[in-house]
Design an enzyme around this catalytic site. Structure first.
Site, PDB file in Angstrom:
ATOM      1  N   HIS A 170     105.033 -65.018  48.182  1.00  0.00           N
ATOM      2  CA  HIS A 170     105.701 -65.000  46.883  1.00  0.00           C
ATOM      3  C   HIS A 170     104.818 -64.357  45.813  1.00  0.00           C
ATOM      4  CE1 HIS A 170     108.414 -67.761  48.977  1.00  0.00           C
ATOM      5  NE2 HIS A 170     109.292 -67.069  48.287  1.00  0.00           N
ATOM      6  N   GLU A 184     117.857 -67.478  57.215  1.00  0.00           N
ATOM      7  CA  GLU A 184     116.415 -67.178  57.192  1.00  0.00           C
ATOM      8  C   GLU A 184     115.643 -67.991  58.232  1.00  0.00           C
ATOM      9  OE1 GLU A 184     114.826 -67.881  53.259  1.00  0.00           O
ATOM     10  OE2 GLU A 184     116.072 -69.646  52.950  1.00  0.00           O
ATOM     11  N   ASP A 226     111.498 -64.933  55.297  1.00  0.00           N
ATOM     12  CA  ASP A 226     111.304 -66.134  56.121  1.00  0.00           C
ATOM     13  C   ASP A 226     111.779 -65.916  57.547  1.00  0.00           C
ATOM     14  OD1 ASP A 226     110.007 -68.152  54.592  1.00  0.00           O
ATOM     15  OD2 ASP A 226     111.772 -68.181  53.296  1.00  0.00           O
ATOM     16  N   CYS A 248     118.642 -60.120  51.221  1.00  0.00           N
ATOM     17  CA  CYS A 248     117.930 -60.242  49.952  1.00  0.00           C
ATOM     18  C   CYS A 248     116.423 -60.358  50.165  1.00  0.00           C
ATOM     19  CB  CYS A 248     118.456 -61.427  49.139  1.00  0.00           C
ATOM     20  SG  CYS A 248     118.227 -62.985  49.974  1.00  0.00           S
TER      21      CYS A 248
HETATM   22  C1  PEP Z   1     113.521 -64.593  52.129  1.00  0.00           C
HETATM   23  O1  PEP Z   1     113.027 -65.538  52.744  1.00  0.00           O
HETATM   24  O2  PEP Z   1     113.673 -63.452  52.611  1.00  0.00           O
HETATM   25  C2  PEP Z   1     114.000 -64.767  50.733  1.00  0.00           C
HETATM   26  C3  PEP Z   1     114.704 -63.843  50.129  1.00  0.00           C
HETATM   27  O3  PEP Z   1     113.641 -65.889  50.087  1.00  0.00           O
HETATM   28  P1  PEP Z   1     112.147 -66.175  49.574  1.00  0.00           P
HETATM   29  O4  PEP Z   1     111.372 -64.901  49.673  1.00  0.00           O
HETATM   30  O5  PEP Z   1     112.249 -66.689  48.188  1.00  0.00           O
HETATM   31  O6  PEP Z   1     111.667 -67.218  50.549  1.00  0.00           O
HETATM   32 MG    MG Z   2     113.186 -67.529  51.985  1.00  0.00          MG
END
Ligand code: PEP
Ligand code: MG
Length: 580
Positions: free
Chosen positions: A196, A441, A465, A512
């Site tokens: 993140h 995910e 994920d 996403c």
């Molecule tokens: C992901 O896991 O791809 C996602 C979009 O969520 P995050 O990156 O916030 O875990």
């Molecule tokens: Mg995620």
């Protein structure tokens, strides 16, 4: 002396500026007066921290046999400082005599030593004060365990646009704080490319390189740095020729970016007339401006947990309602996909306050995201009510993270129904037909996607994920970063299966995760049948450009053939052809 370090390229672009070192010793360590019976324990805690750092230096020294002699000498110097009685013994006297906690004792002694070094006429000796600080920081980090949010060092008198933040590690909460600053770039020793921290770096739209291993130790404050966020390179004290070369490259990149801006209002459509939705991922209401500026036709992922990260308590319903309404109104009728809290793993509010006893040793596999929301019904209801109330201002879609089981979906839908019914009781307006979708995910969710297709209005694949859990690679750990492979055949199989299954029953599916914003993968995803992408706003125009030069009808059979391969080399070869 000039040298180059290599790390993970996580946010593209080039920055040239001065090093601005961030450290945990700049944290206000707590000043505690301990009780007489705790003194021995505190001394032992101090000694244990020293021992751990000593072991770490020894291990580093072992690992550097094959690397530079310079780094070996540097580790020797730090080991010497660590063993010097001035640092190893005097703090113990302070703990015993003044009954201060170990961190405070150490920082007091550090200040005495730094003062002495800074008084030397000899520049070499003067500069050793940096080393004392760095060694103390290592010990402090051991003493306080996992560091929390880092205090931002004052950059008074310096233009932030010329400063490059250098840190050992930055938590997502640290980086979120940078949204209010204008640093030129940042680099860290640790972190993976879809951590993140990396995702936030991209949303700041500044170059960033993570996983540089020893940058924080090797770089001095105010040294001139070049950060090449596209190639993952950091050059320290570059000579004039290298500086000129990078200035030129920086100008070229800026020129290319300004050319791309012409596509902002262009329709996102392929050569064979297939419309592709390009949405933005955001973290804060303030990001709406960036999303619109990037040409986003909607918000595909609003990571709500970032709104409240590190503030120490749970946001009220009114505060959340305010935040969600701001985004919906800001997007002026375009769809806004709001994800319920994905707390846990590397994103905690104030863990001890919010999670209480629930802290876990393996947080990526623990009570994270929807699991935590279902375990904390009051927190979940508050968020659901706030989102539902904001839905009266526009088109909100509710997105649920980390679902894997049918009963979790059923419990989630029941919780949404409860929130709706409480609002009906209060005659509060909301969108009765709000769409609810699942993040795919977890590999189990991708494999058994039918469970989701039967219960949900839409799907959004979280590749960050999904890759982490499929390949058992911690996305935040730079040590295994080379193994984090979006093109692994198992990952491709899960993506293709999810997209094709959703298409068959006419359920919208988007991606996403970070994959969606990588133009080198756009054609592959189009060929799999993907028609909705959500990414950080800075990537939208580059992806749109690729879309406008692609033909879905031609891509589909080529991608089907590519997916039959399991050999990584073959997959890469086919992908290169696809992009050629
Ligand atoms: C992901 O896991 O791809 C996602 C979009 O969520 P995050 O990156 O916030 O875990
Ligand atoms: Mg995620």
């Amino acid at each position: 002396m000039s040298f180059t370090l290599h790390g993970l390229p996580v946010s593209a672009g080039i920055a040239i500026g001065q090093a601005h070192l961030m450290s945990h010793a700049t944290l206000e360590v707590s000043h505690l007066v301990i009780s007489p019976r705790m003194v021995d324990k505190e001394v032992a805690r101090f000694e244990a921290a020293l021992a751990r750092v000593r072991d770490e230096f020894a291990a580093l020294k072992g690992r550097t046999q094959h690397s530079s002699a310079e780094f070996g000498a540097f580790i020797d110097l730090h080991s010497m400082i660590l063993s010097d009685p001035e640092l190893a013994e005097v703090p113990k006297d302070l703990i015993r005599e003044r009954r201060c906690n170990a961190e405070w004792a150490l920082v007091q002694q550090m200040e005495v030593l730094v003062d002495q070094f800074e008084k030397f006429d000899d520049q070499y000796l003067r500069e050793r004060s940096y080393d004392v600080r760095q060694v103390v920081e290592r010990v402090i980090k051991e003493l306080v365990g996992q560091p929390g949010r880092m205090a931002l060092k004052s950059s008074k008198g310096l233009k932030e646009e010329n400063l490059i933040v250098v840190a050992h590690d930055l938590s997502p909460a640290d980086v979120i704080a940078y949204k209010e600053h204008h640093f030129a770039a940042f680099v860290t020793d640790v972190g993976g490319s879809t951590s993140h921290t990396a995702i936030l770096a991209r949303s700041l739209r500044i170059p960033a390189v993570l996983g540089l291993h020893n940058a924080r130790q090797l770089i001095r404050d105010k040294e001139v740095l070049i950060v090449d966020g596209t190639r993952g390179v950091l050059i320290v004290n570059p000579d004039a020729r290298i500086l000129d070369e990078y200035r030129l490259r920086k100008t070229q990149i800026e020129l290319e970016r300004s050319k791309l801006r012409r596509l902002k209002t262009a329709r996102s459509v392929t050569l064979d007339g297939v419309d592709i939705d390009l949405h933005a991922n955001i973290e804060l209401p303030g990001d709406v401006a960036n999303a619109l500026d990037g040409g986003a036709e909607g918000i595909g992922l609003f990571r709500t947990e970032f709104l409240f990260l590190d503030r120490g308590d749970m946001p009220t319903e009114e505060e959340q309602f305010e935040a969600y309404s701001t985004v919906v109104k800001g997007m002026g009728g375009r769809p806004v996909t709001i994800r319920t809290f994905d707390l846990g793993y590397d994103k905690d509010l104030h863990p001890e306050k919010v999670l209480g006893e629930r802290l876990q040793s393996n947080p990526a596999l623990g009570l994270r995201a929807i699991r935590l929301s279902l375990a904390e019904p009051k927190m979940f209801q508050t968020q659901l009510r706030a989102i539902l109330r904001a839905s009266k201002y526009g088109r909100i879609r509710l997105l649920i993270p980390m679902l894997s089981q049918a009963h979790e979906i059923d419990h989630t839908l029941a919780a949404i129904e409860r929130a709706k019914s409480s609002l009906r009781g209060e005659r509060a307006a909301f969108d009765e037909a709000i769409e609810v979708g699942a993040m795919i995910e977890i590999p189990a969710a991708a494999l058994a996607v039918g469970l989701f297709l039967r219960r949900m209005h839409f799907l959004s694949i979280g590749t960050n994920d999904l890759i982490q859990y499929t390949l058992a690679i911690d996305r935040s750990d730079e040590q295994v970063a080379p193994l984090y492979d979006p093109l692994h055949p198992a990952v491709l199989m899960l993506l293709a299966h999810t997209i094709a299954s959703a298409e068959k029953v006419n359920i919208p599916v988007s991606i996403c995760g970070e994959l969606a914003g990588d133009p080198s993968l756009t054609r592959l995803l189009l060929g799999m049948g993907l028609r909705q992408f959500s990414m950080h706003p800075a990537q939208i125009l580059a992806v749109k450009q690729t879309i406008m030069q692609s033909n879905c009808t031609e891509l589909a059979p080529i991608v089907r053939r590519l997916l039959r391969h399991e050999e990584p080399a073959k997959i890469r070869e086919q992908l290169a052809k696809l992009n050629g």
